[in-house]
Design a protein around this motif. Structure first.
Motif, short mmCIF file in Angstrom:
data_model
loop_
_atom_site.label_atom_id
_atom_site.label_comp_id
_atom_site.label_asym_id
_atom_site.label_seq_id
_atom_site.Cartn_x
_atom_site.Cartn_y
_atom_site.Cartn_z
N PHE A 1 0.61 -1.26 0.10
CA PHE A 1 -0.02 -0.14 -0.17
C PHE A 1 0.90 1.27 0.08
O PHE A 1 0.64 2.02 -0.76
N SER A 2 1.65 1.29 0.98
CA SER A 2 2.69 2.36 1.12
C SER A 2 3.43 2.69 0.07
O SER A 2 3.77 3.75 -0.49
N SER A 3 3.91 1.69 -0.78
CA SER A 3 4.88 1.71 -1.95
C SER A 3 4.00 2.07 -3.04
O SER A 3 4.65 2.95 -3.82
N LEU A 4 2.94 1.74 -3.32
CA LEU A 4 2.07 2.40 -4.42
C LEU A 4 1.87 3.67 -4.16
O LEU A 4 1.92 4.50 -5.32
N ARG A 5 1.42 4.33 -3.03
CA ARG A 5 1.63 5.68 -2.84
C ARG A 5 2.85 6.46 -3.24
O ARG A 5 2.99 7.03 -3.78
N ARG A 6 3.88 5.83 -2.33
CA ARG A 6 5.19 6.56 -2.57
C ARG A 6 5.70 6.42 -4.09
O ARG A 6 6.29 7.49 -4.62
N GLU A 7 5.43 5.65 -4.87
CA GLU A 7 5.71 5.29 -6.19
C GLU A 7 4.94 6.34 -7.13
O GLU A 7 5.14 6.10 -8.33
N GLY A 8 3.86 6.88 -6.56
CA GLY A 8 2.81 7.69 -7.56
C GLY A 8 1.97 6.80 -8.26
O GLY A 8 1.35 7.30 -9.10
N ILE A 9 1.85 5.59 -7.94
CA ILE A 9 1.06 4.62 -8.69
C ILE A 9 -0.42 4.82 -8.33
O ILE A 9 -1.42 4.68 -9.21
N LEU A 10 -0.72 5.01 -6.95
CA LEU A 10 -2.11 5.55 -6.95
C LEU A 10 -2.75 6.71 -7.62
O LEU A 10 -3.90 6.78 -8.03
N ASP A 11 -1.76 7.84 -7.78
CA ASP A 11 -2.05 8.90 -8.38
C ASP A 11 -2.39 8.58 -10.04
O ASP A 11 -3.11 8.98 -10.63
N GLU A 12 -1.55 7.52 -10.44
CA GLU A 12 -1.52 6.98 -11.75
C GLU A 12 -3.18 6.33 -12.07
O GLU A 12 -3.72 6.47 -12.83
N PHE A 13 -3.44 5.48 -10.93
CA PHE A 13 -4.69 4.74 -11.20
C PHE A 13 -5.71 5.85 -11.39
O PHE A 13 -6.73 5.68 -12.12
N GLU A 14 -5.72 6.78 -10.17
CA GLU A 14 -6.61 7.77 -10.35
C GLU A 14 -6.84 8.53 -11.77
O GLU A 14 -8.00 8.79 -12.42
N LYS A 15 -5.67 8.84 -12.48
CA LYS A 15 -5.52 9.45 -13.76
C LYS A 15 -6.41 8.56 -14.74
O LYS A 15 -6.81 9.12 -15.60
N LYS A 16 -5.71 7.33 -14.74
CA LYS A 16 -6.29 6.42 -15.68
C LYS A 16 -7.88 5.92 -15.48
O LYS A 16 -8.35 5.32 -16.36
N GLY A 17 -8.36 6.35 -14.48
CA GLY A 17 -9.92 5.92 -14.35
C GLY A 17 -9.98 4.61 -13.81
O GLY A 17 -10.95 3.78 -13.87
N ILE A 18 -8.73 4.06 -13.23
CA ILE A 18 -8.80 2.75 -12.64
C ILE A 18 -9.42 2.45 -11.16
O ILE A 18 -9.20 3.47 -10.47
N LYS A 19 -10.65 1.71 -11.19
CA LYS A 19 -11.23 1.90 -9.89
C LYS A 19 -11.04 0.54 -9.01
O LYS A 19 -11.28 0.70 -7.85
N TRP A 20 -10.58 -0.38 -9.50
CA TRP A 20 -10.54 -1.80 -8.93
C TRP A 20 -9.12 -2.29 -9.24
O TRP A 20 -8.89 -2.45 -10.34
N ILE A 21 -8.49 -2.88 -8.22
CA ILE A 21 -7.13 -3.27 -8.21
C ILE A 21 -7.10 -4.79 -7.54
O ILE A 21 -7.35 -4.87 -6.58
N PHE A 22 -6.78 -5.79 -8.29
CA PHE A 22 -6.59 -6.99 -8.06
C PHE A 22 -5.01 -7.42 -7.55
O PHE A 22 -4.07 -6.82 -8.24
N SER A 23 -4.92 -7.82 -6.37
CA SER A 23 -3.29 -8.15 -5.74
C SER A 23 -3.20 -9.54 -5.51
O SER A 23 -4.14 -10.38 -4.80
N CYS A 24 -2.29 -10.14 -6.02
CA CYS A 24 -2.28 -11.61 -5.93
C CYS A 24 -0.50 -11.92 -5.71
O CYS A 24 0.31 -10.93 -6.07
N GLY A 25 -0.35 -12.98 -5.08
CA GLY A 25 1.03 -13.35 -4.71
C GLY A 25 1.65 -13.63 -6.10
O GLY A 25 1.01 -14.04 -7.29
N VAL A 26 2.93 -13.92 -6.26
CA VAL A 26 3.70 -14.50 -7.60
C VAL A 26 3.76 -15.94 -7.56
O VAL A 26 3.96 -16.33 -8.72
N ASP A 27 3.29 -16.43 -6.50
CA ASP A 27 3.56 -17.96 -6.54
C ASP A 27 2.43 -18.96 -6.73
O ASP A 27 2.58 -20.06 -6.31
N ASN A 28 1.31 -18.44 -7.07
CA ASN A 28 0.25 -19.27 -7.24
C ASN A 28 0.03 -19.45 -9.01
O ASN A 28 -0.51 -18.42 -9.47
N ILE A 29 0.28 -20.50 -9.48
CA ILE A 29 0.25 -20.75 -10.77
C ILE A 29 -1.15 -20.93 -11.45
O ILE A 29 -1.40 -21.00 -12.45
#
Ligand code: UTP
Length: 419
Positions: free
Chosen positions: A216-244
């Motif tokens: 969460f804080s990394s998404l904010r720090r890296e400006g990605i939350l603002d990017e979501f806002e600008k792009k109109g992205i409303k839903w974000i799915f988060s998953c681990g790398v290790d479930n194939i």
């Protein structure tokens, strides 16, 4: 430079880092300089506090725990499914959806040299890297919904450059590079069992990623939350790398969040057996919470409900959907840290490398699901293990490449009707 060396020594003294101080005194000038610079970058007040707070939480508080029911997809009528599907499909098709894959972990149990996503598997569809399988899943979704879903990959200081290079070397496995973005999560020092920082062979303080809850804080720090806002992205799915088997674009999950008016939805599977090493989604003091298998009292873990299922069997599988609002709120929340006992090699006070064969140090991790308690309710959808969850955690035995590939092969040997 003498100043830096003295400052570093004073810091070690002030924070009672006795072994590191002894080691420091055995080093030559160049090594001392490297270590001193690294020491002065550590926020000792912060990490000392994290250590103290995390150690306190070893006393498990069992009060106020209640089960939390999931909507079982297999029990839904076709009409009910259609409603959710239509709601979720609309979100994906209108470019309001993005994916974050959390790949900043150390993957210590797998014993693979390199980021976990670069591990190669022998499947019935040929040799495939974990990242390749995820890329294919994403591209199937893109094709199905006629969109290019933005894919954000969270890495750590330790594995970022290797991960980026791996994607470049493999032409992003066919994904459009403009739609794939890497971002680094924050890090924290590792500590010995006595609460001292560890020094690596490079004479630097050893650090590791701050847990998947650092997303969460990394998404904010890296400006990605603002990017979501600008792009109109409303839903974000988060998953681990290790479930194939992870379905990175599940319209039912999005539909359920919308239908239930929730800012978060999570997909669960039912535990196979009470001691299975998965956290369970339940309620604690009326808030939805994931309780780790180590923290669930044995009688509760074994309890069977009126449907003949484990009362506390709704397993959390790192399959979480967040509204942008939920991400923003979570990004400003002070996440608690959990302690993981991990294997880490380090230089002892005599400068000798201690090669860990057993867990010997502490890593401090924030967990993504601790954000759940910020919200009154979250939506829970139970899927089928064989369709959703094939994790790679250990080098051998349960949840290993062997078991994961077996499930993957079984999944892909069936005729797969597009849902
Ligand atoms: P795990 O807790 O299973 O850890 O991570 P791990 O690092 O993969 O493996 P071990 O415990 O060292 O063997 C679950 C998911 O969360 C990610 C991992 O990459 C994995 O996808 N994760 C974990 C992060 O992104 N950052 C972290 O700091 C920790």
């Amino acid at each position: 430079m003498e100043n830096v060396i003295n400052q570093a020594k004073n810091t070690l003294e002030k924070y009672n880092q006795k072994s590191v101080l002894k080691l420091f005194n055995t080093l030559d000038e160049k090594e001392q300089e490297t270590l001193a610079e690294s020491i002065l970058r550590v926020d000792f007040d912060y990490i000392t506090n994290v250590y103290k707070e995390s150690m306190k939480k070893l006393d498990v508080d069992e009060s106020g725990i209640e089960p939390k029911k999931a909507l079982v997809k297999a029990n839904m009528t076709e009409e009910e499914k259609e409603v959710l599907y239509a709601l979720g499909k609309k979100v994906i098709e209108s470019n309001q959806y993005a994916i974050v894959t959390m790949a900043g972990g150390q993957g210590t149990r797998l014993n693979h040299k390199g980021p976990k996503g670069t591990f190669k598997l022998q499947t019935i569809n040929g040799e495939k890297y974990i990242f390749e399988i995820l890329s294919e899943t994403l591209q199937r979704a893109n094709k199905k919904y006629g969109v290019e879903i933005p894919w954000y990959i969270m890495t750590s200081e330790e594995n970022n450059s290797e991960t980026v290079k791996f994607f470049e070397d493999h032409n992003y496995f066919g994904c459009n590079p403009n739609t794939v973005k890497f971002f680094k999560q924050a890090k924290l020092p590792l500590l010995s069992e006595n609460g001292e920082v560890l020094v690596g062979e490079d004479y630097k303080i050893k650090e590791a990623a701050d847990g998947n809850g650092g997303m969460f804080s990394s998404l904010r720090r890296e400006g990605i939350l603002d990017e979501f806002e600008k792009k109109g992205i409303k839903w974000i799915f988060s998953c681990g790398v290790d479930n194939i088997l992870v379905n990175m674009a599940d319209p039912y999950l999005i539909g359920l969040a919308l239908n239930n008016n929730c800012e978060i939805a999570t997909k669960t599977i039912i535990k196979d057996y009470p001691q299975e090493k998965l956290g369970v989604v339940c309620k604690k003091n009326n808030k939805v919470k994931v309780i780790e298998y180590t923290e669930l009292p044995e009688d509760m873990a074994n309890e069977i409900n009126e449907d003949g299922e484990l009362t506390y069997g709704e397993a959390h599988i790192m399959f979480n959907l967040f509204s942008l609002k939920a991400l923003k709120e979570s990004a400003t929340y002070k996440m608690p840290y959990h302690v993981a006992h991990k294997k880490n090699s380090f230089l002892d006070e005599n400068g000798k490398l201690v090669d860990a064969t057993q867990p010997n140090s502490y890593k401090f991790e924030a967990f993504i699901f601790d954000s759940f308690e910020l919200f009154d309710d979250i939506a829970i959808l139970r899927g089928k293990r064989e369709d959703e969850f094939s994790p790679i955690k250990n080098a051998t035995g349960v949840d290993s490449p062997f078991t994961a590939v077996k499930m993957y092969n079984e999944y892909w040997s069936k005729d797969r009707e597009e849902e």
